[in-house]
Design an enzyme around this catalytic site. Sequence first.
Site, PDB file in Angstrom:
ATOM      1  N   LYS A 262      36.811  54.413  53.961  1.00 38.77           N
ATOM      2  CA  LYS A 262      37.551  53.159  53.852  1.00 38.77           C
ATOM      3  C   LYS A 262      38.978  53.412  54.324  1.00 38.77           C
ATOM      4  O   LYS A 262      39.677  54.264  53.783  1.00 38.77           O
ATOM      5  CB  LYS A 262      37.556  52.681  52.395  1.00 38.77           C
ATOM      6  CG  LYS A 262      38.552  51.531  52.115  1.00 38.77           C
ATOM      7  CD  LYS A 262      38.518  51.066  50.654  1.00 38.77           C
ATOM      8  CE  LYS A 262      39.658  50.070  50.364  1.00 38.77           C
ATOM      9  NZ  LYS A 262      39.666  49.607  48.956  1.00 38.77           N
ATOM     10  N   ASP A 267      46.780  47.429  51.184  1.00 42.70           N
ATOM     11  CA  ASP A 267      45.970  46.439  50.475  1.00 42.70           C
ATOM     12  C   ASP A 267      46.852  45.600  49.554  1.00 42.70           C
ATOM     13  O   ASP A 267      47.134  45.975  48.415  1.00 42.70           O
ATOM     14  CB  ASP A 267      44.876  47.155  49.660  1.00 42.70           C
ATOM     15  CG  ASP A 267      43.989  46.169  48.906  1.00 42.70           C
ATOM     16  OD1 ASP A 267      44.066  44.955  49.192  1.00 42.70           O
ATOM     17  OD2 ASP A 267      43.207  46.631  48.034  1.00 42.70           O
ATOM     18  N   LYS A 274      47.762  40.938  44.736  1.00 44.60           N
ATOM     19  CA  LYS A 274      47.990  41.834  43.610  1.00 44.60           C
ATOM     20  C   LYS A 274      49.366  41.585  43.002  1.00 44.60           C
ATOM     21  O   LYS A 274      50.269  41.127  43.685  1.00 44.60           O
ATOM     22  CB  LYS A 274      47.952  43.299  44.108  1.00 44.60           C
ATOM     23  CG  LYS A 274      46.591  43.810  44.510  1.00 44.60           C
ATOM     24  CD  LYS A 274      46.683  45.248  45.009  1.00 44.60           C
ATOM     25  CE  LYS A 274      45.340  45.780  45.451  1.00 44.60           C
ATOM     26  NZ  LYS A 274      44.345  45.907  44.366  1.00 44.60           N
ATOM     27  N   ASP A 285      45.517  53.234  50.363  1.00 46.24           N
ATOM     28  CA  ASP A 285      44.168  52.664  50.297  1.00 46.24           C
ATOM     29  C   ASP A 285      43.342  53.034  51.538  1.00 46.24           C
ATOM     30  O   ASP A 285      42.223  52.570  51.699  1.00 46.24           O
ATOM     31  CB  ASP A 285      44.259  51.141  50.117  1.00 46.24           C
ATOM     32  CG  ASP A 285      43.052  50.563  49.399  1.00 46.24           C
ATOM     33  OD1 ASP A 285      42.352  51.333  48.696  1.00 46.24           O
ATOM     34  OD2 ASP A 285      42.799  49.356  49.540  1.00 46.24           O
ATOM     35  N   ASP A 344      40.590  40.569  47.236  1.00 44.54           N
ATOM     36  CA  ASP A 344      41.059  41.925  46.910  1.00 44.54           C
ATOM     37  C   ASP A 344      39.904  42.924  46.818  1.00 44.54           C
ATOM     38  O   ASP A 344      40.125  44.125  46.772  1.00 44.54           O
ATOM     39  CB  ASP A 344      41.830  41.877  45.584  1.00 44.54           C
ATOM     40  CG  ASP A 344      42.678  43.126  45.371  1.00 44.54           C
ATOM     41  OD1 ASP A 344      42.821  43.919  46.325  1.00 44.54           O
ATOM     42  OD2 ASP A 344      43.192  43.296  44.251  1.00 44.54           O
ATOM     43  N   GLU A 346      38.069  44.075  49.066  1.00 44.13           N
ATOM     44  CA  GLU A 346      37.935  44.110  50.527  1.00 44.13           C
ATOM     45  C   GLU A 346      37.277  45.391  51.043  1.00 44.13           C
ATOM     46  O   GLU A 346      36.697  45.399  52.117  1.00 44.13           O
ATOM     47  CB  GLU A 346      39.315  43.926  51.173  1.00 44.13           C
ATOM     48  CG  GLU A 346      40.167  45.198  51.315  1.00 44.13           C
ATOM     49  CD  GLU A 346      40.556  45.851  49.988  1.00 44.13           C
ATOM     50  OE1 GLU A 346      40.503  45.146  48.955  1.00 44.13           O
ATOM     51  OE2 GLU A 346      40.886  47.045  49.982  1.00 44.13           O
ATOM     52  N   ARG A 348      34.650  47.063  50.130  1.00 46.27           N
ATOM     53  CA  ARG A 348      33.193  46.959  50.306  1.00 46.27           C
ATOM     54  C   ARG A 348      32.840  46.125  51.534  1.00 46.27           C
ATOM     55  O   ARG A 348      31.807  46.334  52.164  1.00 46.27           O
ATOM     56  CB  ARG A 348      32.566  46.377  49.025  1.00 46.27           C
ATOM     57  CG  ARG A 348      33.185  45.077  48.599  1.00 46.27           C
ATOM     58  CD  ARG A 348      33.020  44.779  47.115  1.00 46.27           C
ATOM     59  NE  ARG A 348      33.982  45.488  46.274  1.00 46.27           N
ATOM     60  CZ  ARG A 348      34.030  45.387  44.954  1.00 46.27           C
ATOM     61  NH1 ARG A 348      33.161  44.614  44.312  1.00 46.27           N
ATOM     62  NH2 ARG A 348      34.934  46.046  44.279  1.00 46.27           N
TER      63      ARG A 348
END
Length: 498
Positions: A262, A267, A274, A285, A344, A346, A348
């Site tokens: 990933k 993010d 967030k 991230d 959020d 994201e 996956r």
Amino acid sequence: MRVIYTKPSLTRSGAYVVFVADGRKMSESADQLNSATKGSLKRAMASSNFEGAEGQTLEVLAPEGILAKQILLLGIGAPNKVDDLAVQSLGGAIYHSLAASGLKSASVLVDIIKGVKISDAEFAANIGYGCHLRSYRFNKYKTQEKDKASLTALAVMLNDVKGARRKFAPLRSVVDGVFFTRDLVSEPANVIYPISFVARLRSLAKLGIKTQVLDEKKMKRLGMGALLGVAQGSAHAPRMVAMQWNGSPKTKETRPIAFVGKGVTFDTGGISIKPAGGMEDMKWDMGGAGVVSGVMHALASRKAKVNAVGILGLVENMPSSTAQRPGDVVKTMSGQTIEVINTDAEGRLVLADALWWCQKTFKPHTVIDLATLTGAIIVSLGYHHAGMFSNNNKLAEKLLVAGKATGEELWRMPLGAAYDKQVRSQIADMKNVGGRDAGSITAAQILQRFIQKDVAWAHLDIAGVTWSKSDSPTVPKGGTGFGVRLLDRLVADEYESK
Ligand code: BES
Ligand code: MG
Ligand code: ZN
């Protein structure tokens, strides 16, 4: 940091490091130095609480009778408990003790105390390895405060110089891989975004890695609607990367092992934004992609006899007038559709397309993905284990073993149909969140929907282990590179043709 291996000599100036076991039992060279300094080591021990416990240190300054400015006594604890990992920690402790001593170099006298089960060469190699790993720092943006670390060279002294060098060479490659990852993870998101991440990978070409990059147009053509949905709110264009290392072209097993990372370079959460507190952490991230890059670096650098491919899904998750909305439905490359309940969640979405493309293009026998996927894994396991999910008990067992051997430990978590139910959607094939309960497991269930039946798969949720707030013996605080040592070891022990 420079580590060299040489024959023992007591004529150096800097610092000497010698080992002492439980009960103040000195190594032979400690004994020699003690005599050369008219008993100062024994006197120093007697007037302190230094017992030789594992990792305990005692500095003896300006010893009489020799050139050296300092002798550092380093405890190894019980000799029969000394293994590679423990020695790496000792190497890290040496760096930590001497880094700010004002000395530029130090010499470590390796001669095994009775009862230690590993060879001098192995001991010496792991001292160099641990010292190196601990010496990492990321200070390129400090323009005023001078770096206090003075130690730049370590001479490890033993008789079996050749043996130590042979054992150290592959470890040195792993260090380079770990540092490559730590650099990527430490960079802020105004410096590392998908396109600049790809530029950083140029150094891999020199090692013999073939890199392929997909831009937006190609990803659209391939139907990667989930990854593109995450990317559409950002001014930074996304990229998908494949790095190939073919170190074992002639074996029966030509299918590769694949690592998928990933790579969310920042993010914000997107429209499901967030809170401000701690949001700066989301620069890392892309930790999964960082580890995959570092592992490929390590494997190629030590010319591992394996066919491996590393896949990166690189995007930035931003809120904007072009961002995807909660409730949007996206179509993945696999054809499956996902209702985006929370923008959020994201990672996956990115991995759904990265995993599918990986399997379709490279036909791997094994896929291991790494992702800073859920805050929930930190609730479950804190900062000392990564969560591991797998559809294959043999692979899971191998990963657990490699984790123990490298100190990058995993804890296996469950998967199952009952959890999978939580991500059913009313209007699409699935939704991207399964509610608050079992958040890391439902995330893994979504990933599993993009894994083909005959593929051995493991997912490592590294949200809790990618960044560290405190120093440990071989990992200074900051980006850890967790996963590079683990996967390098997995490949070495289980997948290299011998
Ligand atoms: N990148 C985060 C997960 C994360 C959290 C990594 C803390 C490292 C430290 C991920 O994209 C995320 O936001 N996950 C959400 C999922 C939720 C919306 C279902 C989370 O964990 O809160
Ligand atoms: Mg998120
Ligand atoms: Zn994320």
